[in-house]
Design a protein around this motif. Structure first.
Motif, PDB file in Angstrom:
ATOM      1  N   UNK A 201       7.806  13.967  -8.171  1.00 52.62           N
ATOM      2  CA  UNK A 201       7.523  14.732  -8.773  1.00 52.62           C
ATOM      3  C   UNK A 201       7.927  15.050 -10.320  1.00 52.62           C
ATOM      4  N   UNK A 202       9.143  14.577 -10.629  1.00 46.11           N
ATOM      5  CA  UNK A 202       9.628  14.283 -11.929  1.00 46.11           C
ATOM      6  C   UNK A 202       8.956  13.447 -12.747  1.00 46.11           C
ATOM      7  N   UNK A 203       8.383  12.387 -12.300  1.00 44.00           N
ATOM      8  CA  UNK A 203       7.705  11.505 -12.787  1.00 44.00           C
ATOM      9  C   UNK A 203       6.361  11.922 -13.148  1.00 44.00           C
ATOM     10  N   UNK A 204       5.746  12.525 -12.254  1.00 43.23           N
ATOM     11  CA  UNK A 204       4.428  13.059 -12.109  1.00 43.23           C
ATOM     12  C   UNK A 204       4.379  14.227 -13.520  1.00 43.23           C
ATOM     13  N   UNK A 205       5.517  14.933 -13.650  1.00 42.56           N
ATOM     14  CA  UNK A 205       5.666  16.002 -14.428  1.00 42.56           C
ATOM     15  C   UNK A 205       5.644  15.249 -15.888  1.00 42.56           C
ATOM     16  N   UNK A 206       6.455  14.556 -15.951  1.00 46.08           N
ATOM     17  CA  UNK A 206       6.523  13.874 -17.208  1.00 46.08           C
ATOM     18  C   UNK A 206       5.267  12.996 -17.826  1.00 46.08           C
ATOM     19  N   UNK A 207       4.677  12.289 -16.864  1.00 47.40           N
ATOM     20  CA  UNK A 207       3.576  11.630 -17.102  1.00 47.40           C
ATOM     21  C   UNK A 207       2.249  12.389 -17.737  1.00 47.40           C
ATOM     22  N   UNK A 208       2.162  13.657 -16.624  1.00 48.56           N
ATOM     23  CA  UNK A 208       1.055  14.625 -17.245  1.00 48.56           C
ATOM     24  C   UNK A 208       1.453  15.212 -18.470  1.00 48.56           C
ATOM     25  N   UNK A 209       2.423  15.586 -18.902  1.00 44.89           N
ATOM     26  CA  UNK A 209       2.814  16.410 -20.132  1.00 44.89           C
ATOM     27  C   UNK A 209       2.382  15.308 -21.237  1.00 44.89           C
ATOM     28  N   UNK A 210       2.534  13.865 -20.893  1.00 41.56           N
ATOM     29  CA  UNK A 210       2.361  12.884 -22.207  1.00 41.56           C
ATOM     30  C   UNK A 210       0.697  12.745 -22.405  1.00 41.56           C
ATOM     31  N   UNK A 211       0.274  12.774 -20.950  1.00 50.84           N
ATOM     32  CA  UNK A 211      -1.392  12.545 -21.014  1.00 50.84           C
ATOM     33  C   UNK A 211      -1.843  13.903 -21.654  1.00 50.84           C
ATOM     34  N   UNK A 212      -1.359  14.911 -21.471  1.00 53.32           N
ATOM     35  CA  UNK A 212      -1.837  16.308 -21.945  1.00 53.32           C
ATOM     36  C   UNK A 212      -1.834  16.097 -23.496  1.00 53.32           C
ATOM     37  N   UNK A 213      -0.773  15.699 -24.137  1.00 53.95           N
ATOM     38  CA  UNK A 213      -0.449  15.577 -25.442  1.00 53.95           C
ATOM     39  C   UNK A 213      -1.555  14.524 -25.921  1.00 53.95           C
ATOM     40  N   UNK A 214      -1.568  13.471 -25.203  1.00 56.23           N
ATOM     41  CA  UNK A 214      -2.428  12.222 -25.717  1.00 56.23           C
ATOM     42  C   UNK A 214      -3.963  12.720 -25.822  1.00 56.23           C
TER      43      UNK A 214
END
Length: 241
Positions: A201-214
Motif C-alpha cells: 500500500x505504501x508503494x502504491x500511495x507514493x506511485x499514485x501521487x507521483x503519477x497524478x502530478x505527472x
C-alpha cells in the motif's frame, strides 16, 4: 503469473506485523465486516467515479487529468510494477514460500470471525475469504478469468482509492475528506483482510501521487501547446502628408 516467492512477506515477517495493529483497533466482528464491505464496493466506486469524470462536470482539464492518471496507474502500477515486483499476499504466504506460515494466525482469526457470523445466522459474511479461495484455485489450475491473479505488490485497491481522493480534493473540501477517509480505510482493509503487506500500500500511495502530478504536467503542456499563436500584425500605415 509464475510461482513466485512473497518477497515482501519474507523481508518483513520478522517485524511487528501491521495486521496485529489493525486487529487491535478494529478487532471485533462488526468492524471487520464493515471494512470488508467497503473493500468490496471498491470495484463499483472506481467505475462509477470514472463515468462521473467522463461527463466533465468540473472542466476539461480535470477530466483529462483524471482519465490520464487512471490509465497511467493501471499501466505503470497495475502492470509494470506488478510484474517486476511479483509477490503473493499474506493469505498465500505459506502456500507460495513453503515456509512456516507466519500469517496463519491472521487467517485463523478471520475464519473464526466468519464462523461466528455463520453460527449466529448473520446475513453478512467475510466475503474476502471466499474470494481468496477462488483466486488460489484459479492459480493452481492456471485459469485466466476476469479479476483472477494473486499478485499483491503494489496494491491497486490503494492506488485507485488514493487517485479518487486526490481528484475529490480538487472538487470540494467535504468530498475530498470523504474520499480521503475511504482511501485510508482501504489501506487498512488491504492489511486487515490478509490481501496485502503494508508495504504494498505504501508503494502504491507514493506511485499514485507521483503519477497524478505527472499527468497534471502532461495535460498542462498539451493544453498550452494547443493555444493559438499570437498573430503578427502589420505596422500601421504611415500617415500621408
Amino acid at each position: 503469473m509464475g510461482r513466485t516467492i512473497g518477497k515482501t512477506g519474507c523481508l518483513f515477517a520478522s517485524c511487528t506485523a501491521p495486521w496485529k495493529i489493525t486487529h487491535f483497533i478494529f478487532g471485533n466482528v462488526y468492524s471487520t465486516l464493515t471494512i470488508n464491505f467497503l473493500y468490496n464496493i471498491w470495484i463499483f466506486l472506481i467505475w462509477g467515479f470514472l463515468l462521473f469524470q467522463i461527463y466533465g462536470l468540473f472542466g476539461k482539464h480535470h477530466r483529462s487529468h483524471y482519465i490520464l492518471s487512471f490509465s497511467l496507474c493501471w499501466i505503470v502500477i497495475g502492470s509494470f510494477f506488478a510484474l517486476i515486483l511479483s509477490s503473493a499476499g499474506p493469505v498465500y504466504y505459506g502456500h507460495i514460500t513453503g515456509l512456516e506460515d507466519v500469517y496463519a494466525p491472521l487467517m485463523e482469526r478471520l475464519q473464526a470471525m466468519d464462523a461466528q457470523i455463520r453460527t449466529d445466522g448473520g446475513f453478512w459474511e467475510i466475503w474476502a475469504l471466499d474470494v481468496q479461495d477462488r483466486l488460489w484455485l484459479n492459480y493452481q489450475n492456471a485459469a485466466t478469468t476476469v479479476g483472477s491473479g494473486i499478485s499483491a505488490m503494489p496494491s491497486m485497491h490503494v492506488s485507485i482509492a488514493t487517485l479518487m481522493a486526490l481528484s475529490a480534493r480538487r472538487i470540494g473540501l467535504w468530498f475530498g475528506r470523504l474520499m480521503t477517509g475511504y482511501a485510508f480505510l482501504i489501506m487498512i482493509g488491504s492489511v486487515h483482510l490478509g490481501w496485502h503487506y503494508a508495504l504494498d500500500g505504501y508503494l502504491a500511495l507514493f506511485l499514485t501521487i507521483f503519477l497524478w502530478k505527472l499527468a497534471d504536467r502532461i495535460i498542462h503542456w498539451a493544453e498550452t501547446a494547443r493555444l493559438p499563436s499570437p498573430r503578427r500584425t502589420a505596422p500601421p500605415d504611415q500617415a500621408r502628408g
